[in-house]
Design a protein around this motif. Structure first.
Motif, PDB file in Angstrom:
ATOM      1  N   GLU A  56       0.836  -1.205   0.000  1.00  0.00           N
ATOM      2  CA  GLU A  56       0.000   0.000   0.000  1.00  0.00           C
ATOM      3  C   GLU A  56       0.868   1.251   0.000  1.00  0.00           C
ATOM      4  O   GLU A  56       0.605   2.195  -0.740  1.00  0.00           O
ATOM      5  CB  GLU A  56      -0.932   0.012   1.212  1.00  0.00           C
ATOM      6  CG  GLU A  56      -2.078  -0.962   1.094  1.00  0.00           C
ATOM      7  CD  GLU A  56      -2.953  -0.990   2.331  1.00  0.00           C
ATOM      8  OE1 GLU A  56      -2.504  -0.568   3.423  1.00  0.00           O
ATOM      9  OE2 GLU A  56      -4.105  -1.459   2.210  1.00  0.00           O
ATOM     10  N   PHE A  57       1.886   1.262   0.822  1.00  0.00           N
ATOM     11  CA  PHE A  57       2.772   2.418   0.929  1.00  0.00           C
ATOM     12  C   PHE A  57       3.561   2.639  -0.362  1.00  0.00           C
ATOM     13  O   PHE A  57       3.748   3.764  -0.805  1.00  0.00           O
ATOM     14  CB  PHE A  57       3.729   2.229   2.112  1.00  0.00           C
ATOM     15  CG  PHE A  57       4.592   3.420   2.367  1.00  0.00           C
ATOM     16  CD1 PHE A  57       4.090   4.544   2.986  1.00  0.00           C
ATOM     17  CD2 PHE A  57       5.922   3.414   1.973  1.00  0.00           C
ATOM     18  CE1 PHE A  57       4.889   5.654   3.215  1.00  0.00           C
ATOM     19  CE2 PHE A  57       6.739   4.515   2.190  1.00  0.00           C
ATOM     20  CZ  PHE A  57       6.208   5.639   2.827  1.00  0.00           C
ATOM     21  N   GLU A  58       4.017   1.557  -0.971  1.00  0.00           N
ATOM     22  CA  GLU A  58       4.868   1.638  -2.159  1.00  0.00           C
ATOM     23  C   GLU A  58       4.091   1.543  -3.476  1.00  0.00           C
ATOM     24  O   GLU A  58       4.687   1.643  -4.540  1.00  0.00           O
ATOM     25  CB  GLU A  58       5.914   0.502  -2.127  1.00  0.00           C
ATOM     26  CG  GLU A  58       6.915   0.610  -1.000  1.00  0.00           C
ATOM     27  CD  GLU A  58       7.944   1.689  -1.242  1.00  0.00           C
ATOM     28  OE1 GLU A  58       8.243   2.010  -2.408  1.00  0.00           O
ATOM     29  OE2 GLU A  58       8.477   2.213  -0.249  1.00  0.00           O
ATOM     30  N   ASP A  59       2.782   1.303  -3.382  1.00  0.00           N
ATOM     31  CA  ASP A  59       1.951   1.078  -4.567  1.00  0.00           C
ATOM     32  C   ASP A  59       2.539  -0.081  -5.390  1.00  0.00           C
ATOM     33  O   ASP A  59       2.750   0.016  -6.596  1.00  0.00           O
ATOM     34  CB  ASP A  59       1.841   2.352  -5.408  1.00  0.00           C
ATOM     35  CG  ASP A  59       0.693   2.287  -6.393  1.00  0.00           C
ATOM     36  OD1 ASP A  59      -0.270   1.533  -6.144  1.00  0.00           O
ATOM     37  OD2 ASP A  59       0.767   2.971  -7.433  1.00  0.00           O
ATOM     38  N   ALA A  60       2.795  -1.191  -4.691  1.00  0.00           N
ATOM     39  CA  ALA A  60       3.469  -2.344  -5.291  1.00  0.00           C
ATOM     40  C   ALA A  60       2.501  -3.501  -5.510  1.00  0.00           C
ATOM     41  O   ALA A  60       1.453  -3.593  -4.878  1.00  0.00           O
ATOM     42  CB  ALA A  60       4.611  -2.810  -4.383  1.00  0.00           C
ATOM     43  N   GLU A  61       2.885  -4.383  -6.395  1.00  0.00           N
ATOM     44  CA  GLU A  61       2.156  -5.625  -6.653  1.00  0.00           C
ATOM     45  C   GLU A  61       2.653  -6.685  -5.673  1.00  0.00           C
ATOM     46  O   GLU A  61       3.843  -6.751  -5.359  1.00  0.00           O
ATOM     47  CB  GLU A  61       2.433  -6.091  -8.090  1.00  0.00           C
ATOM     48  CG  GLU A  61       1.879  -7.449  -8.422  1.00  0.00           C
ATOM     49  CD  GLU A  61       2.275  -7.942  -9.806  1.00  0.00           C
ATOM     50  OE1 GLU A  61       1.937  -9.097 -10.132  1.00  0.00           O
ATOM     51  OE2 GLU A  61       2.931  -7.193 -10.557  1.00  0.00           O
ATOM     52  N   ILE A  62       1.729  -7.533  -5.195  1.00  0.00           N
ATOM     53  CA  ILE A  62       2.104  -8.665  -4.352  1.00  0.00           C
ATOM     54  C   ILE A  62       1.982  -9.941  -5.181  1.00  0.00           C
ATOM     55  O   ILE A  62       0.951 -10.202  -5.783  1.00  0.00           O
ATOM     56  CB  ILE A  62       1.209  -8.778  -3.098  1.00  0.00           C
ATOM     57  CG1 ILE A  62       1.380  -7.552  -2.200  1.00  0.00           C
ATOM     58  CG2 ILE A  62       1.521 -10.058  -2.323  1.00  0.00           C
ATOM     59  CD1 ILE A  62       0.466  -7.525  -0.990  1.00  0.00           C
ATOM     60  N   VAL A  63       3.063 -10.714  -5.212  1.00  0.00           N
ATOM     61  CA  VAL A  63       3.053 -12.011  -5.883  1.00  0.00           C
ATOM     62  C   VAL A  63       3.018 -13.078  -4.790  1.00  0.00           C
ATOM     63  O   VAL A  63       3.996 -13.278  -4.071  1.00  0.00           O
ATOM     64  CB  VAL A  63       4.301 -12.197  -6.785  1.00  0.00           C
ATOM     65  CG1 VAL A  63       4.278 -13.574  -7.441  1.00  0.00           C
ATOM     66  CG2 VAL A  63       4.391 -11.090  -7.821  1.00  0.00           C
ATOM     67  N   VAL A  64       1.867 -13.711  -4.631  1.00  0.00           N
ATOM     68  CA  VAL A  64       1.693 -14.759  -3.628  1.00  0.00           C
ATOM     69  C   VAL A  64       2.166 -16.068  -4.239  1.00  0.00           C
ATOM     70  O   VAL A  64       1.723 -16.450  -5.319  1.00  0.00           O
ATOM     71  CB  VAL A  64       0.210 -14.877  -3.202  1.00  0.00           C
ATOM     72  CG1 VAL A  64       0.027 -15.991  -2.184  1.00  0.00           C
ATOM     73  CG2 VAL A  64      -0.299 -13.553  -2.652  1.00  0.00           C
TER      74      VAL A  64
END
Length: 153
Positions: free
Chosen positions: A27-35
């Motif tokens: 959220e802070f970095e506006d990043a994608e999460i790869v689970v």
């Protein structure tokens, strides 16, 4: 700084705690999460050869669905606790067959991962010595920054 965050999960309580950390950073970095969920192929070697491909595909598909739905529900719970909808975080899920540490290291390089958020092992020292720790091997061999979430116990 972090565009893609790798979140390896094995379904344990501690790996669930890592989700909250990855979500906050994303959220802070506006990043994608790869689970990432890795199905250890060692457990599939006892199957007859003709069943191996079919059974392993079914297991991978089932695991992928479990991981996806569980991560999504945890993210919804976290957002509800915050009392806001928060940012829309892009979440990609992968289920891959193989040795967990090796797959984590391979995906971190091939998918241009900027950060790995991983739970520490819940194993006792003797188990870690005999079996090796996925987290420990990942920390030793990764070229990517890594955040290790310690076990609560």
């Amino acid at each position: 700084m972090y565009d893609k965050i790798l979140l390896p999960t094995d379904g344990s309580k501690n790996s669930e705690r890592a989700i909250a950390h990855a979500l906050t950073i994303a959220e802070f970095e506006d990043a994608e999460i790869v689970v990432l969920n890795v199905v250890d192929s060692v457990y599939l070697t006892g199957l007859p050869e003709e069943d191996l491909i079919t059974k392993s595909e079914m297991i991978l598909e089932e695991e992928s669905k479990k991981v996806t739905s569980r991560v999504e529900s945890i993210i919804k719970e976290i957002e509800e606790e915050k009392g806001s909808e928060g940012k829309d975080i892009k979440i990609t899920t992968k289920t891959i067959e193989g040795n967990a540490a090796d797959v984590i290291l391979k995906i971190s390089e091939s998918d241009d991962i900027d950060l790995i958020v991983i739970a520490s092992s819940g194993k006792h020292m003797l188990d870690r010595f005999l079996l090796g720790s996925v987290t420990e091997k990942t920390v030793r061999h990764t070229k990517v920054p890594i955040l290790v979430i310690p076990n609560e116990e």
